[in-house]
Write a protein that holds these residues in place. Structure first.
Motif, short mmCIF file in Angstrom:
data_model
loop_
_atom_site.label_atom_id
_atom_site.label_comp_id
_atom_site.label_asym_id
_atom_site.label_seq_id
_atom_site.Cartn_x
_atom_site.Cartn_y
_atom_site.Cartn_z
N GLY A 34 0.78 -1.21 0.00
CA GLY A 34 0.00 0.00 0.00
C GLY A 34 0.82 1.28 0.00
N PRO A 35 0.08 2.40 0.18
CA PRO A 35 -1.35 2.45 0.49
C PRO A 35 -2.22 2.11 -0.72
CG PRO A 35 -0.49 4.67 0.17
CD PRO A 35 0.69 3.75 0.11
N TYR A 36 -3.42 1.68 -0.42
CA TYR A 36 -4.46 1.43 -1.42
C TYR A 36 -4.07 0.35 -2.43
CZ TYR A 36 -5.84 5.80 0.67
OH TYR A 36 -6.15 6.77 1.58
N ALA A 37 -3.41 -0.68 -1.96
CA ALA A 37 -3.16 -1.85 -2.80
C ALA A 37 -4.36 -2.79 -2.70
CB ALA A 37 -1.89 -2.57 -2.35
N HIS A 38 -4.59 -3.53 -3.79
CA HIS A 38 -5.72 -4.46 -3.83
C HIS A 38 -5.19 -5.83 -4.24
CE1 HIS A 38 -10.01 -5.47 -5.52
NE2 HIS A 38 -9.62 -6.25 -4.52
N LEU A 39 -5.17 -6.75 -3.27
CA LEU A 39 -4.73 -8.12 -3.54
C LEU A 39 -5.96 -9.01 -3.63
CD1 LEU A 39 -2.10 -6.77 -2.66
CD2 LEU A 39 -1.56 -8.80 -1.32
N ARG A 40 -6.24 -9.46 -4.84
CA ARG A 40 -7.41 -10.30 -5.08
C ARG A 40 -7.05 -11.78 -4.89
NH1 ARG A 40 -9.18 -8.30 -10.83
NH2 ARG A 40 -10.58 -10.11 -10.64
N PRO A 41 -8.05 -12.68 -4.97
CA PRO A 41 -7.79 -14.09 -4.65
C PRO A 41 -6.61 -14.69 -5.41
CG PRO A 41 -10.14 -13.72 -4.78
CD PRO A 41 -9.50 -12.45 -5.21
N GLN A 42 -5.90 -15.56 -4.69
CA GLN A 42 -4.74 -16.31 -5.18
C GLN A 42 -3.55 -15.41 -5.48
OE1 GLN A 42 -5.52 -19.73 -7.84
NE2 GLN A 42 -7.68 -19.12 -7.79
N SER A 43 -3.51 -14.26 -4.84
CA SER A 43 -2.30 -13.43 -4.89
C SER A 43 -1.34 -13.92 -3.82
CB SER A 43 -2.64 -11.97 -4.65
OG SER A 43 -3.42 -11.45 -5.70
N ARG A 44 -0.08 -14.08 -4.16
CA ARG A 44 0.94 -14.51 -3.21
C ARG A 44 2.12 -13.56 -3.31
NH1 ARG A 44 1.59 -20.74 -4.67
NH2 ARG A 44 2.60 -19.59 -6.30
N ILE A 45 2.35 -12.84 -2.23
CA ILE A 45 3.39 -11.82 -2.21
C ILE A 45 4.57 -12.35 -1.41
CG2 ILE A 45 3.90 -9.42 -1.68
CD1 ILE A 45 1.62 -9.97 -3.77
N GLY A 46 5.76 -12.35 -2.02
CA GLY A 46 6.93 -12.98 -1.42
C GLY A 46 7.56 -12.17 -0.31
N GLU A 47 8.52 -12.78 0.36
CA GLU A 47 9.18 -12.16 1.50
C GLU A 47 9.88 -10.87 1.08
OE1 GLU A 47 12.37 -13.28 5.06
OE2 GLU A 47 11.70 -14.80 3.62
N GLY A 48 9.61 -9.80 1.81
CA GLY A 48 10.27 -8.53 1.55
C GLY A 48 9.81 -7.83 0.29
N ALA A 49 8.79 -8.33 -0.37
CA ALA A 49 8.30 -7.70 -1.60
C ALA A 49 7.49 -6.45 -1.27
CB ALA A 49 7.46 -8.69 -2.40
N HIS A 50 7.36 -5.57 -2.26
CA HIS A 50 6.59 -4.33 -2.11
C HIS A 50 5.47 -4.30 -3.14
CE1 HIS A 50 9.92 -1.73 -0.01
NE2 HIS A 50 9.85 -2.96 0.47
N VAL A 51 4.27 -4.02 -2.68
CA VAL A 51 3.13 -3.79 -3.57
C VAL A 51 2.55 -2.43 -3.19
CG1 VAL A 51 0.86 -4.59 -4.33
CG2 VAL A 51 2.63 -6.25 -3.74
#
Length: 475
Positions: free
Chosen positions: A340-357
């Motif tokens: 974020g701010p205002y990130a949208h993770l929809r179903p089956q999203s997998r965010i890895g260690e230390g990643a930024h969205v």
């Protein structure tokens, strides 16, 4: 013969709710009323020892509770609580089954009932060698409820249950002396109960068979009827209106927040957060005001969830920062990621260690590898993105061709320039670069630079000539 079985009353309509749904299929604390009761009962007996009486919109209730493994008994006509137990008796006879030695009767619309209270009812019932044990409560205002009259203030034995409309003028004049109410939750010696059910009559204004009449029948027969009080009035009260249901919802959610805070979670303004009873949060995590944690969400330790974020059925690792206004739906986030701010993770999203969205980035069925970054205004759908990848501002994976979805693969350490469109199916191999503003439709080899721009053409003096034409046209 098993020692204990449980019957849950769930056949009623709940007319005062003014709802098309069965009463027991309304939710508080993020879970259906009936599910709360079944979950509490399952702490004492297996599903195979539980009978749920259904009637109004029976098929909906059966479908909603199908995964619990309980047995269902149909009360086709809702002719009272006594009639519901008559249906249970007939179900045992029809199946040729031997009923358990004792039955506990619960209400399907009392979601705050605790396993500990059900167990205390059961222990009192066995210790007192009772034919019937009544769970009671002592509210500030008992008006509208049936009152339990004990043989003496210190006695466990019950003399009678008196409905509100049957109270004498003298009893009504001294409400403080008669505050113990019948919760509608009971334990019975099964053989004695079933025998008494045959003696019930429906000679009352509603034409129904009341289970409360069993207490009088047993007392007259010299059987032992006792009472035990619940610790909390809220625990045994149901909800007959939406407003009453929201009172229970608030109580459940506050209890959940208190439980989490007692386990080391910091919750600023706990009256503003919405946390389902099924949520788990690790110690040293901080929840800011107006956060919503729903369903089976799991959050690790040392995280911070900032205001106005909503997480539903999502898993978050340790040390994750979720900035304001993020929405996570059935997503997985590994440790130390930043959203974020205002990130949208929809179903089956997998965010890895230390990643930024980051800001206004949307992911759907996408994997973002460890240390990868997508910080601005991107859509990543049906994407497999490796570790250490930089996704520039405005990057879009074009995953839908109008009929099917296709996958975009981006290898480790690749760099995708701003405002690029990656048209799937597509593979960008590791250590590759995609120049900003490119439309990429072919696979990119490892270590290559891909450019998909049209050639830029500059026309000197073009703007001046345009303005002259515009001036001439106005003359």
């Amino acid at each position: 013969m098993d020692a204990l079985g449980i019957v849950v009353m769930a056949a009623g309509k709940g007319t005062r709710l003014k709802s098309s749904r069965p009463k027991v299929l309304h939710a508080v604390g993020g879970k259906l009323l009936l599910q709360h009761v079944i979950d509490a009962a399952l702490q004492l007996v297996p599903a195979s020892a539980m009978q749920v009486v259904i009637g109004h919109q029976a098929d909906l209730v059966r479908e909603a509770m199908a995964n619990t493994g309980v047995h269902f008994v149909l009360q086709a006509q809702q002719l009272g609580t006594g009639h519901a137990l008559q249906c249970v008796k007939q179900a045992y006879l029809a199946a040729g089954a031997i009923p358990p030695e004792n039955l506990i009767v619960l209400s399907g619309d009392v979601p705050l009932i605790r396993p500990e209270t059900i167990d205390r009812l059961w222990q009192t019932h066995t210790r007192e060698s009772a034919a019937m044990t009544i769970l009671t409560a002592v509210p500030e205002n008992p008006s509208g409820y049936g009152r339990v009259l004990r043989k003496s203030p210190s006695s466990a034995e019950v003399r009678a249950i008196v409905e509100q409309k049957s109270l004498t003028p003298e009893q009504l004049a001294h409400p403080d002396q008669l505050r113990e109410i019948n919760s509608g939750i009971y334990a019975f010696r099964t053989e004695t109960l079933f025998r008494s059910l045959d003696a019930l009559t429906n000679t009352n204004s509603a034409g129904e068979f009341y289970l409360t009449d069993v207490a009088a029948l047993l007392t007259e027969a010299g059987e032992r009827v006792v009472a035990v009080a619940a610790d909390s009035v809220d625990e045994v009260l149901g909800a007959n209106t939406i407003a009453e249901m929201m009172h229970l919802d608030a109580a459940l959610r506050r209890a959940t927040a208190d439980r989490l805070m007692a386990a080391g979670v910091t919750i600023f303004r706990p009256d503003t957060v919405v946390i389902d009873s099924t949520v788990a949060v690790g110690p040293d995590t901080v929840l800011e005001p107006y956060v919503q944690l729903l369903g089976n969400t799991r959050i690790g330790s040392h995280c911070r969830v900032r205001s106005y974020s909503t997480l539903e059925n999502s898993t978050v690792g340790d040390g994750v920062l979720i900035r304001n206004g993020c929405i996570l739906d059935s997503a997985e986030v590994a440790a130390n990621a930043v959203l974020g701010p205002y990130a949208h993770l929809r179903p089956q999203s997998r965010i890895g260690e230390g990643a930024h969205v980051g800001n206004f980035v949307e992911t759907k069925k996408a994997v973002l590898g460890a240390g990868s970054k997508a910080n601005h205004l991107s859509y990543l759908g049906d994407a497999e993105i490796g570790a250490g990848v930089n996704i520039g501002a405005g990057v879009i994976t074009c995953n839908y061709d109008g009929a099917n979805k296709h996958v975009t693969r981006v290898g480790d350490r690749s760099f995708i320039g701003s405002d690029s469109t990656l048209v799937a199916p597509l593979s960008v191999e590791p250590d590759s670069y995609v120049a900003a503003g490119s439309c990429i439709t072919e696979n990119v080899p490892s270590g290559a630079l891909a450019l998909g721009r049209s050639r830029q053409v500059n026309k000197p003096g073009w703007a001046q000539r345009l303005k002259a034409k515009q001036k001439e046209a106005k003359a």
